[in-house]
Design a protein around this motif. Structure first.
Motif, PDB file in Angstrom:
ATOM      1  N   ASN A 262     -15.621   7.232 -44.100  1.00  0.00           N
ATOM      2  CA  ASN A 262     -17.015   7.599 -43.793  1.00  0.00           C
ATOM      3  C   ASN A 262     -17.139   8.546 -42.601  1.00  0.00           C
ATOM      4  N   LYS A 263     -16.343   9.572 -42.563  1.00  0.00           N
ATOM      5  CA  LYS A 263     -16.390  10.555 -41.468  1.00  0.00           C
ATOM      6  C   LYS A 263     -17.138  11.794 -41.953  1.00  0.00           C
ATOM      7  N   ASP A 264     -18.477  11.719 -41.905  1.00  0.00           N
ATOM      8  CA  ASP A 264     -19.333  12.745 -42.501  1.00  0.00           C
ATOM      9  C   ASP A 264     -19.109  14.150 -41.950  1.00  0.00           C
ATOM     10  N   ASP A 265     -19.028  14.300 -40.640  1.00  0.00           N
ATOM     11  CA  ASP A 265     -18.848  15.641 -40.069  1.00  0.00           C
ATOM     12  C   ASP A 265     -17.551  16.280 -40.545  1.00  0.00           C
TER      13      ASP A 265
ATOM     14  N   ASN B  61     -17.762  17.284 -44.285  1.00  0.00           N
ATOM     15  CA  ASN B  61     -18.470  18.557 -44.484  1.00  0.00           C
ATOM     16  C   ASN B  61     -17.578  19.752 -44.143  1.00  0.00           C
TER      17      ASN B  61
ATOM     18  N   MET C  62     -13.500  10.427 -46.844  1.00  0.00           N
ATOM     19  CA  MET C  62     -14.612   9.737 -47.501  1.00  0.00           C
ATOM     20  C   MET C  62     -14.427   8.229 -47.419  1.00  0.00           C
TER      21      MET C  62
END
Length: 153
Positions: free
Chosen positions: A17-20, A23, A14
């Motif tokens: 900012n590593k969204d994949d 998730n 987080m």
């Protein structure tokens, strides 16, 4: 990997900012949490917020419930809330999950509920919003019968 360790990884991702990847890690957290919860149900046990692994599982279910609510999957979010009222052994957490379900019963959006009723400046066990504005009493009175009816179903 333990739920606690996976949350440590999640927090690092987080910050980057590593969204994949976030998730994917959250999906893994939920998978481990569901296993733990199923084990508790099978053994007729509750989740202990003072046990770090179980506290992380409660956190995961709380975040999952909020995510479902935000995505307007209200019935699923309420089901998680009702399950957690039953599964947690802590009075404050039982009340917290109950209040969030009552917010859903009232037809409020997640944002509206937080704005009007949740005291976000106070956090319990470093991760739970268990303090509410006194205005929530009106919602409790209005929706307590519906809550009891659905909780008993």
């Amino acid at each position: 990997m333990s739920i606690v360790k996976q949350y440590e990884v999640l927090e690092e991702l987080m910050n980057k900012n590593k969204d994949d990847e976030i998730n994917e890690v959250f999906r893994n957290i939920l998978e481990e949490t569901f296993k733990l919860i199923n084990e508790k149900i099978e053994n007729e046990k509750t989740l202990d917020v003072n046990n770090p692994e179980e506290a992380a599982a409660i956190r995961a279910m709380f975040e999952y419930m909020l995510e479902l609510w935000d995505e307007r999957a209200i019935e699923e979010a309420k089901a998680v809330g009702y399950d957690m009222v039953y599964l947690v052994d802590d009075k404050k957490l039982k009340e917290m999950f109950s209040m969030f379900v009552i917010g859903m019963l009232a037809g409020l959006s997640l944002d509206e509920f937080f704005e009007k009723y949740v005291k976000t400046d106070k956090v319990y066990k470093d991760m739970f919003f268990t303090e509410f504005d006194d205005k929530i009493d009106d919602l409790v009175v209005k929706y307590k019968d519906k809550f009891k009816e659905e909780f008993s179903a």
